[in-house]
Design a protein around this motif. Structure first.
Motif, mmCIF file in Angstrom:
data_model
loop_
_atom_site.group_PDB
_atom_site.id
_atom_site.type_symbol
_atom_site.label_atom_id
_atom_site.label_comp_id
_atom_site.label_asym_id
_atom_site.label_seq_id
_atom_site.Cartn_x
_atom_site.Cartn_y
_atom_site.Cartn_z
ATOM 1 N N VAL A 65 7.377 -0.936 -8.625
ATOM 2 C CA VAL A 65 7.334 -0.369 -7.275
ATOM 3 C C VAL A 65 8.247 0.850 -7.127
ATOM 4 C CG1 VAL A 65 7.661 -0.846 -4.828
ATOM 5 C CG2 VAL A 65 6.907 -2.644 -6.341
ATOM 6 N N PRO A 294 8.195 -10.894 -5.831
ATOM 7 C CA PRO A 294 8.392 -10.655 -4.398
ATOM 8 C C PRO A 294 9.327 -9.466 -4.164
ATOM 9 C CG PRO A 294 8.565 -12.989 -4.874
ATOM 10 C CD PRO A 294 8.473 -12.296 -6.196
ATOM 11 N N GLN B 60 11.713 -8.355 -7.318
ATOM 12 C CA GLN B 60 11.059 -7.162 -7.826
ATOM 13 C C GLN B 60 12.073 -6.031 -8.004
ATOM 14 O OE1 GLN B 60 7.859 -6.667 -8.793
ATOM 15 N NE2 GLN B 60 8.471 -4.601 -9.357
ATOM 16 N N ARG B 61 12.122 -5.480 -9.186
ATOM 17 C CA ARG B 61 12.959 -4.300 -9.379
ATOM 18 C C ARG B 61 12.175 -3.086 -8.910
ATOM 19 N NH1 ARG B 61 15.718 -3.873 -15.147
ATOM 20 N NH2 ARG B 61 16.164 -1.823 -14.278
ATOM 21 N N MET B 62 12.884 -2.132 -8.384
ATOM 22 C CA MET B 62 12.209 -0.913 -7.952
ATOM 23 C C MET B 62 12.630 0.220 -8.870
ATOM 24 S SD MET B 62 12.391 -1.075 -3.840
ATOM 25 C CE MET B 62 13.062 -2.548 -3.098
ATOM 26 N N ARG B 63 11.758 1.247 -8.924
ATOM 27 C CA ARG B 63 12.139 2.396 -9.748
ATOM 28 C C ARG B 63 12.381 3.583 -8.831
ATOM 29 N NH1 ARG B 63 8.003 5.888 -10.043
ATOM 30 N NH2 ARG B 63 6.178 4.983 -9.033
#
Lengths: 491, 102
Positions: A65, A294, B60-63
């Motif tokens: 994401v 999530p 969730q990892r974000m970039r």
């Protein structure tokens, strides 16, 4: 193109029937890279040059994401009084279409990133309506199908596949096509103020689906709705809604029934056509995307975004009224676009009188832009230069009328106001020393009119003013000419 | 819960999977069994338990929003049955998604 059958009834609702509209707006987020890959989102590249393995849905790849897209969604949520989900989930939405490479779209279903807010919309007669925002969720865009250039085939361009979208779903709170447009414009303005979407409808960065139904006034249950797909200009949204509302009312008044179906607007014929009915309706078989964990949004992140929120359009409108003494209408026009408001405010900060600047920006500047089909970002006269021109009106160097001429020359040729005024000899004559002899001369040239004036025919003052203006080629200060003429004629 | 061969045919259509009658029947049988197990699980009292959307407990990892890509058009187009002017060619599609997300 056919003219719309714009009936005021359909546009504003009618007595016997209540119109119920909800909008789903897709706003493409202004990130550099796609929602789940590092591919650029730049518009207008040759087909399929901006599609990576992730965008193409190759096996073995993993979506990650884009943090900026999440930030932008949160900004929107904060601006629309929504709850920000501390925990939200990406889901797969399955359908088959050639421009959807994976066979599913990564979207959000049960747990969207923001939900349960509202926005205040100025509708007709300055009525402020509160329109509910059911939810706004992050999802990836599909590619584009091109039907024109291939014989018997369609061409698929996947550059847009994976581009980040915020789908903004309203409650069915809109009661007429006019209200729907007002709501859509409010969202359009907001996303541009937030800097999360460029709002470009031609390029598809801002588009809309509409759910439409009608019911007898007083009825509380909703009527059967139809969904209008892919409306990509304000004008088409309005025309499509008007057509669809009239179609449904006519159908019901003739004893027929509205069928729940998806319809597409055909701008050329100005009608809506059925695409598919409920029986064939897609069953998207949503489920949580196992590739994505999530999405957790921390209090710290929300606080950080809240601290960085830009001034919102309605706040700016209020401030313009308060700080610059503008009317609600003028403030509304000037703040409808962030860049226009920035332009106006720069002119005022350069030193111009706020009301004079408002009149010029809404008048000559916007007229020149409209005439050439330009937007405010293409404006040819920078704020300091417009300010100088306005200063020259205030200090009497030019009359308001001559200033318009100066403006046109500045617009077309690019000089500053002083250069134009000097080079074209447009400086207003307002010193009494040079005007007095000229006025005496004019009075002497027309003794008959002078005598009639003195005998009581005072309307002739206008005649003399005209003659003086002729002699000065319009450069004399009209108030001064009036005053001097009256004085000399009455001697 | 009985999964009929009509349900299977519908799902197969949605998933664009070709299926003959034998396969359909055997799948209907298997899925009915599975649904039976699900129904059994539903009898458990799960009130107060957060729905589990992922077996991993991590978040969730974000970039960062950084562009990192290269033009892969030529490599991608070669695996398509038909291409023209840099586009993938498919049998004509009109309406439907119309080139936009559903």
């Amino acid at each position: 193109m056919e003219e719309s059958n714009t009936s005021p009834l359909a546009l504003n609702g009618c007595d016997d029937w209540e119109v119920v509209i909800g909008l789903e707006i897709h706003a493409q987020l202004l990130t550099n890279s796609k929602l789940f890959s590092g591919t650029t989102t730049r518009y207008g590249a040759p087909p399929n040059t901006q599609a990576s393995l992730i965008d193409l849905g190759f096996p073995g790849v993993l979506p990650v994401v884009n943090a900026e897209a999440v930030r932008m969604a949160v900004m929107f949520g904060l601006a629309t009084h929504c709850d920000i989900s501390r925990h939200s989930v990406f889901a797969r939405k399955h359908y088959f279409y050639p421009d959807l490479p994976k066979g599913y779209q990564i979207s959000q279903y049960e747990l969207p990133v923001v939900h349960g807010g509202y926005i205040l919309v100025s509708c007709a007669q300055n009525e402020i309506k509160r329109i509910g925002i059911t939810r706004a969720h992050l999802e990836e865009d599909a590619g584009k199908s091109v039907h024109e250039n291939f014989i018997g085939m369609s061409g698929i361009d996947l550059n847009r596949a994976g581009a980040p979208l915020l789908e903004i779903v309203s409650e069915p709170d809109l009661r007429s096509p006019a209200e729907a447009i007002a709501y859509m414009r409010t969202i359009h303005t907001l996303v541009q103020y937030l800097g999360i979407c460029d709002g470009n409808m031609q390029e598809g960065s801002f588009r809309c689906d509409a759910n439409v139904s009608v019911r007898p006034r007083g009825e509380t249950r909703l009527g059967t709705r139809t969904e209008l797909k892919n409306l990509n200009s304000f004008r088409f949204v309005e025309k499509a809604l008007i057509y669809e509302v009239e179609r449904q009312i006519q159908l019901l008044e003739q004893g027929g029934k509205v069928i729940q179906q998806t319809r597409q607007y055909d701008p050329a014929a100005n009608i809506t056509r059925a695409l598919r009915s409920k029986e064939e309706a897609n069953d998207y078989r949503y489920f949580p995307d196992p590739d994505l964990l999530p999405l957790l949004i921390s209090e710290a992140l929300i606080a950080e975004i809240e601290a960085e929120m830009p001034e919102l359009p309605w706040d700016r409108r209020e401030r313009f009224m308060r700080e610059y003494g503008l009317s609600s209408y003028d403030s509304g026009v000037l703040t409808a676009e962030r860049q226009l408001a920035d332009y106006y405010e720069s002119v005022v900060r350069e030193g111009s009188d706020a009301k004079l600047a408002a009149n010029w920006v809404m008048g000559d500047v916007m007229a020149a832009l409209n005439r050439e089909g330009l937007s405010i970002s293409d404006v040819r006269i920078i704020p300091p230069r417009l300010n100088l021109l306005l200063q020259r009106i205030v200090d009497g160097s030019v009359s308001g009328r001559t200033a318009k001429e100066v403006f046109e020359i500045m617009w077309n040729e690019g000089w500053d106001a002083d250069t134009v005024i000097e080079q074209r000899g447009l400086r207003q004559v307002s010193d009494n020393a040079s005007l007095e002899p000229l006025i005496r001369q004019v009075i002497e040239e027309f003794p008959a009119q002078r005598d009639q004036y003195r005998a009581g025919k005072t309307k002739l003052l206008g005649f003399f003013v005209g003659k003086v203006m002729q002699k000065t080629q319009g450069k004399a200060n009209p108030q001064q000419v009036n005053a001097l003429l009256s004085a000399f004629l009455d001697e | 819960m009985e999964i009929s061969s009509r349900d299977i045919a519908h799902l197969a259509h949605l998933a664009r999977v070709a299926m003959d009658d034998d396969q359909n029947e055997s799948l209907a049988h298997d899925l009915t069994q599975i649904m039976g197990m699900v129904e059994h699980m539903r009898e458990m009292d799960s009130s107060g338990i957060e729905p589990l959307v992922h077996t991993q407990t991590a978040e969730q990892r974000m970039r960062a929003d950084e562009v990192a890509w290269r033009n892969m058009r030529e490599e991608a187009l070669v695996i398509a049955p038909m291409v023209e002017k840099g586009y993938y060619l498919v049998p004509q599609v009109i309406g439907g998604g119309g080139g936009n997300t559903e």
